[in-house]
Design an enzyme around this catalytic site. Structure first.
Site, PDB file in Angstrom:
ATOM      1  N   HIS A 173      42.220  47.464  40.771  1.00 24.01           N
ATOM      2  CA  HIS A 173      41.471  46.427  41.490  1.00 24.01           C
ATOM      3  C   HIS A 173      40.536  47.098  42.497  1.00 24.01           C
ATOM      4  O   HIS A 173      40.963  47.540  43.557  1.00 24.01           O
ATOM      5  CB  HIS A 173      42.459  45.516  42.209  1.00 24.01           C
ATOM      6  CG  HIS A 173      41.881  44.234  42.732  1.00 24.01           C
ATOM      7  ND1 HIS A 173      40.519  43.986  42.804  1.00 24.01           N
ATOM      8  CD2 HIS A 173      42.483  43.096  43.207  1.00 24.01           C
ATOM      9  CE1 HIS A 173      40.331  42.766  43.304  1.00 24.01           C
ATOM     10  NE2 HIS A 173      41.505  42.214  43.552  1.00 24.01           N
ATOM     11  N   ASN A 176      36.254  42.555  45.188  1.00 26.28           N
ATOM     12  CA  ASN A 176      36.587  41.468  46.116  1.00 26.28           C
ATOM     13  C   ASN A 176      36.929  41.885  47.545  1.00 26.28           C
ATOM     14  O   ASN A 176      37.672  41.201  48.240  1.00 26.28           O
ATOM     15  CB  ASN A 176      37.724  40.611  45.536  1.00 26.28           C
ATOM     16  CG  ASN A 176      37.335  39.995  44.203  1.00 26.28           C
ATOM     17  OD1 ASN A 176      36.164  40.016  43.837  1.00 26.28           O
ATOM     18  ND2 ASN A 176      38.292  39.464  43.463  1.00 26.28           N
ATOM     19  N   TYR A 178      38.679  44.453  48.780  1.00 24.84           N
ATOM     20  CA  TYR A 178      39.933  45.143  49.085  1.00 24.84           C
ATOM     21  C   TYR A 178      39.688  46.657  49.168  1.00 24.84           C
ATOM     22  O   TYR A 178      38.548  47.112  49.043  1.00 24.84           O
ATOM     23  CB  TYR A 178      41.003  44.735  48.061  1.00 24.84           C
ATOM     24  CG  TYR A 178      41.239  43.232  48.133  1.00 24.84           C
ATOM     25  CD1 TYR A 178      41.759  42.659  49.291  1.00 24.84           C
ATOM     26  CD2 TYR A 178      40.875  42.382  47.091  1.00 24.84           C
ATOM     27  CE1 TYR A 178      41.927  41.282  49.404  1.00 24.84           C
ATOM     28  CE2 TYR A 178      41.041  40.997  47.200  1.00 24.84           C
ATOM     29  CZ  TYR A 178      41.570  40.454  48.358  1.00 24.84           C
ATOM     30  OH  TYR A 178      41.732  39.091  48.478  1.00 24.84           O
ATOM     31  N   ASN A 233      35.314  38.385  51.510  1.00 23.54           N
ATOM     32  CA  ASN A 233      35.960  39.301  52.449  1.00 23.54           C
ATOM     33  C   ASN A 233      34.949  40.148  53.223  1.00 23.54           C
ATOM     34  O   ASN A 233      35.192  41.310  53.544  1.00 23.54           O
ATOM     35  CB  ASN A 233      36.996  40.193  51.752  1.00 23.54           C
ATOM     36  CG  ASN A 233      38.281  39.435  51.443  1.00 23.54           C
ATOM     37  OD1 ASN A 233      38.667  38.552  52.208  1.00 23.54           O
ATOM     38  ND2 ASN A 233      38.922  39.754  50.320  1.00 23.54           N
TER      39      ASN A 233
END
Ligand SMILES: Cc1cc2nc3c(=O)[nH]c(=O)nc-3n(C[C@H](O)[C@H](O)[C@H](O)COP(=O)(O)O)c2cc1C
Length: 358
Positions: A173, A176, A178, A233
């Site tokens: 991942h 987004n 992170y 975010n």
């Protein structure tokens, strides 16, 4: 031959029966961060997808930033995930696990007062979802080079655990907002060492993580997810086309199972995203490409037929339609997802969406 969503496809080590992918979906239904039997029911219901990418799953305690998300860093979690992968395999499905470190999208309340970690000590705008409700994000601790090495080690351990838990593969991942995305983009990465500054330096951590986890799994069972146009975010980059073209180019060298791109979403455009066109990355990346983000049947069909992507992942549609493949094939009506039950709760809005056969 025109390629359709139902044309079988080879994705890395696997031959998949169709090109519909269940997107990774955080559902916050894992008390104590341990997967449950209800989660097995949920994934089995969706096992006709060509590929399931299971929800974002933290690689370490410090990688956690939401209540009731599953982990893959201890034995109880491995055993619990194994029941899920066994059940999905018995139903004929394929399931990858999305490996997650939230970076600064967390709160000290998750970590006995310890600060969340990030490339740089830059506080994101917005609020963390903590066990006691929304609380403003804090200024994170900037990881030292030694701590970065330990984090890569955590990825490798989580990858080994995912293997022991019986998954078919893993997805890194890096989307987004992170941790890995925070390193990629210069809005959140203002380091002056070998992990910051130039595009190559900002991509270093992702590429080191990919090297570590492909060392465990083999590259043909590893995918990477990126969101080049994402603003979620509090993410921003001064030149995302250059950045993500470089990343795609470097990922070519690994021969991964796939690259998974989240297209610009409505919210990104509203937030002034610098959009990286799918065409640009389709050219830059030479392997199997999965695309996601606001796709319905018609657009998905067209995208695959035109060769802009090899497969399409569906998020909200998979929340509400466990038999999405069958519904698309028959041009049947779709259930509407209920946003109130996306995160947390019970079987309601989780395993009780009807199939056509119900
Ligand atoms: C409830 C919910 C949970 C999500 N959880 C994750 C996640 O765990 N990992 C991830 O990479 N994206 C996550 N996403 C983003 C989706 O994978 C997908 O990119 C997004 O929903 C856009 O696709 P869609 O329009 O088909 O829903 C989530 C989205 C939703 C709605």
């Amino acid at each position: 031959m025109t390629i359709s969503l139902y044309t079988p496809i080879t994705v890395g080590a696997y031959q998949l029966p169709n090109r519909l992918v269940m997107a990774p979906l955080t559902r916050m239904r894992a008390p104590d961060n341990i997967p449950t039997e209800l989660m097995a029911t949920y994934y089995v219901q969706r096992a006709t997808a060509g590929l399931i990418i299971a929800e974002a799953t933290q690689i370490s305690p410090i990688g956690r930033g939401y209540p009731n998300t599953p982990g893959i860093h201890n034995d109880l979690q491995v055993t619990a995930w194994k029941q899920i992968t066994d059940a999905v395999h018995a139903a004929g499905g394929h399931i990858f696990l999305q490996l997650w470190h939230v970076g600064r999208i967390s709160h000290p309340d998750f970590h006995n007062g310890q600060l969340p970690v990030a490339p740089s000590a830059i506080k994101p705008a917005g609020n963390a979802i903590t066990p006691t409700g929304m609380q403003p994000f804090v200024t994170p601790h900037a990881l030292s080079v030694a701590e970065i090495a330990a984090t890569i080690d955590d990825y490798a351990k989580a990858a080994k655990n995912a293997l022991a838990a019986g998954f078919d593969g893993i997805e890194v991942h890096s989307a987004n907002g992170y941790l890995l995305d925070e390193f990629l983009r210069d809005g959140s990465n203002q380091r002056t060492d070998e992990y910051g500054g130039t595009v190559a330096n900002r991509a270093r951590l992702l590429l080191e993580v990919v090297a570590a986890v492909t060392g465990v799994w083999g590259a043909d069972r590893v995918g990477v997810r990126l969101s080049p146009s994402g603003t979620f975010n509090d993410m921003a980059d001064s030149d995302p086309v250059t950045l993500f073209s470089y990343v795609a180019g470097e990922l070519n060298g690994f021969n991964l199972a796939y690259l998974h791109l989240v297209d610009a979403l409505e919210g990104d455009i509203r937030h002034g995203a610098k959009v990286v066109a799918l065409e640009v990355l389709r050219k830059a990346y030479h392997g199997t490409l999965i695309v996601c983000g606001g796709y319905g049947q018609e657009r998905a069909e067209r995208t695959v037929a035109e060769g802009l992507a090899d497969a399409v992942a569906f998020g909200q549609l998979y929340i509400a339609n466990p038999d999405l493949v069958e519904r698309f094939k028959r041009n049947a009506p779709l259930n509407t997802p209920d946003v109130n039950t996306f995160y947390g709760g019970t079987e309601i809005g989780y395993t009780d969406y009807p199939t056509l056969a119900d």
